[in-house]
Design a protein around this motif. Structure first.
Motif, short mmCIF file in Angstrom:
data_model
loop_
_atom_site.label_atom_id
_atom_site.label_comp_id
_atom_site.label_asym_id
_atom_site.label_seq_id
_atom_site.Cartn_x
_atom_site.Cartn_y
_atom_site.Cartn_z
N VAL A 172 -24.06 23.49 23.29
CA VAL A 172 -22.66 23.72 22.90
C VAL A 172 -22.36 25.21 23.02
N ARG A 173 -21.17 25.54 23.48
CA ARG A 173 -20.81 26.95 23.65
C ARG A 173 -20.65 27.64 22.29
N ILE A 174 -21.36 28.76 22.14
CA ILE A 174 -21.28 29.56 20.92
C ILE A 174 -20.65 30.89 21.27
N VAL A 175 -19.61 31.26 20.55
CA VAL A 175 -18.91 32.52 20.82
C VAL A 175 -18.92 33.38 19.56
N ALA A 176 -19.16 34.67 19.74
CA ALA A 176 -19.29 35.59 18.61
C ALA A 176 -17.94 35.89 17.96
N GLY A 177 -17.93 35.84 16.64
CA GLY A 177 -16.73 36.19 15.87
C GLY A 177 -17.16 36.48 14.46
N THR A 178 -16.47 37.40 13.80
CA THR A 178 -16.95 37.88 12.50
C THR A 178 -16.13 37.43 11.30
N ASP A 179 -14.84 37.12 11.54
CA ASP A 179 -13.87 36.94 10.45
C ASP A 179 -13.55 38.26 9.76
N ALA A 180 -13.64 39.36 10.49
CA ALA A 180 -13.28 40.68 9.93
C ALA A 180 -11.90 40.61 9.29
N ASN A 181 -11.78 41.17 8.09
CA ASN A 181 -10.50 41.11 7.38
C ASN A 181 -10.47 42.15 6.26
N ASN A 182 -9.28 42.37 5.75
CA ASN A 182 -9.10 43.16 4.53
C ASN A 182 -8.25 42.37 3.56
N THR A 183 -8.38 41.04 3.61
CA THR A 183 -7.53 40.17 2.80
C THR A 183 -8.04 40.17 1.36
N PRO A 184 -7.17 40.44 0.38
CA PRO A 184 -7.64 40.62 -1.00
C PRO A 184 -8.38 39.43 -1.61
N PHE A 185 -7.92 38.20 -1.39
CA PHE A 185 -8.46 37.10 -2.19
C PHE A 185 -9.68 36.41 -1.57
N VAL A 186 -10.05 36.77 -0.35
CA VAL A 186 -11.16 36.07 0.29
C VAL A 186 -12.50 36.56 -0.27
N PRO A 187 -13.53 35.69 -0.20
CA PRO A 187 -14.80 36.05 -0.84
C PRO A 187 -15.55 37.20 -0.19
N PHE A 188 -15.28 37.48 1.08
CA PHE A 188 -16.04 38.53 1.74
C PHE A 188 -15.20 39.11 2.87
N SER A 189 -15.37 40.39 3.13
CA SER A 189 -14.56 41.04 4.16
C SER A 189 -15.43 41.83 5.14
N PRO A 190 -15.90 41.17 6.21
CA PRO A 190 -16.61 41.92 7.25
C PRO A 190 -15.72 43.04 7.79
N LYS A 191 -16.32 44.17 8.10
CA LYS A 191 -15.55 45.34 8.55
C LYS A 191 -15.13 45.20 10.00
N HIS A 192 -13.89 45.59 10.28
CA HIS A 192 -13.38 45.56 11.65
C HIS A 192 -14.26 46.43 12.55
N GLY A 193 -14.74 45.83 13.63
CA GLY A 193 -15.50 46.59 14.62
C GLY A 193 -16.99 46.62 14.32
#
Ligand SMILES: [Zn+2]
Length: 370
Positions: free
Chosen positions: A270-291
């Motif tokens: 199955v095709r796997i593509v890289a993505g982080t869910d980078a965000n600065n959204t206040p209510f989410v449980p975790f915020s990966p840093k942009h870049g």
């Protein structure tokens, strides 16, 4: 003679070029008018110093909150960022086609159910609520009118308390409506039941992977036979696991369950593509840093069984192909000169993607800001 303001006719010499499998011998790469060229003009020569040239990286799952995000992505070599849910068309418009900075695409507001968590958190447009199958075409038309590039759907766990999750009929109608307008569909699914709903509805791409237990063999087989790709966002899943102090082994939920899924998905082809869910959204449980976080994502993908070359492809050529970005993803003449010069070989150790010496976006050199 170069007359462009950016003067972006140049050559990078003494580099080994990543071709999707391995590295070339030392060679020169030419850039002309923002594109990779077959031969040089009379422009500047950049000394590659025996380094490794890889295509600009693509993060296939991010959220934007400010035009500053583009600078953060660019200096870490992420030359394309694919937004998977941002409520402001105005913000997105202001971030498109900024010369010399990261190129973006956006889903704008994702579709979600009438009393979902997304609505109570009040972060997305009210018009993103989809009330049933009959409302699907209206939702897609609204997003198309705002200029979306693909359609994002949030599939909540139907068993979660207080959630009026999008049901199977509505999901199927959203996929049909999106495809009728030529849009890919990307579905957030972080529970077993949500994944199953997404597979049944025939979405093009699933994003996240359940922490509770690995995907079932039936789900993996169905993804393969239906051609469904996955953006697992290991950075996000690992961050959630750590935040809630989940064990990293044993029968309970945890990042090891996610890694098992990725290993199984990889084995199934199955095709796997890289993505982080980078965000600065206040209510989410975790915020990966942009870049920065995309480099951690590559390490996590290798930890789950991808070779370094496969991990790089998941963040370059494969991501470009999946999202129909035919003008990028590999280093061949005619494509955008989105390039990252590394000081050492990432195929020996994937963490060396952090050893960045220079970044170019459409032939423009990104200013380092150390
Ligand atoms: Zn997300």
């Amino acid at each position: 003679m170069s007359t462009s303001a950016s003067g972006n006719s140049f050559a990078i010499n003494n580099v080994r070029v990543f071709d999707g499998h391995g590295l070339s011998s030392l060679r020169t790469v030419f850039v002309e008018g923002g594109l990779i060229a077959t031969a040089g003009g009379d422009g500047e020569v950049v000394e590659g110093g025996g380094g490794v040239l890889i295509p600009g990286l693509i993060d296939a799952h991010v959220h934007f909150d400010s035009p500053e995000n583009l600078r953060e992505f660019a200096r870490f070599g992420v030359t394309t960022a694919l937004d998977m849910g941002t409520n402001s068309p105005t913000l997105i418009d202001s971030m498109r086609k900024v010369p010399g900075l990261t190129d973006i695409r956006s889903a704008l507001s994702p579709a979600f159910g009438p009393s979902g968590r997304e609505l109570t958190a009040n972060t997305f447009a009210l018009s993103a609520v989809v009330t049933g199958p009959d409302d699907a075409e209206r939702f897609v038309a609204d997003r198309a009118g705002e200029g979306c590039d693909y359609v994002k759907i949030i599939i909540e766990d139907p068993a979660e308390k207080g959630t009026a999750a999008l049901n199977g009929e509505t999901l199927a109608a959203l996929v049909v409506a999106a495809h009728a307008q030529g849009f890919l569909t990307i579905a957030h699914a972080s529970s077993d039941a949500a994944v199953q709903l997404g597979i049944n509805a025939g979405v093009d791409i699933l994003t996240h992977v359940p922490l509770r237990s690995p995907l079932t063999p039936g789900q993996v087989a169905a993804m393969k036979s239906k051609g469904i790709a996955i953006v697992p966002t290991l950075s996000m899943m690992e961050g959630i696991g750590a935040k809630f102090a989940m064990p990293t082994q044993g029968p309970g939920p945890g990042i090891h369950q996610v890694q098992q899924s990725v290993t199984d998905i990889l084995a199934a082809g199955v095709r796997i593509v890289a993505g982080t869910d980078a965000n600065n959204t206040p209510f989410v449980p975790f915020s990966p840093k942009h870049g920065e976080s995309l480099h951690g994502e590559l390490q996590l993908l290798v930890g789950a069984g991808l070779t370094p070359a496969q991990a790089l492809v998941s963040a370059t050529a494969s991501a470009a192909e999946l999202f129909r970005l035919q003008d990028r993803g590999t280093i061949v003449p005619g494509l955008r000169a989105d390039l990252v010069l590394l000081g050492s070989n990432p195929l020996e150790d994937i963490s060396r993607t952090r050893d960045i010496r220079a970044v170019w976006i459409e032939g423009e050199r990104v200013q380092s800001s150390s």
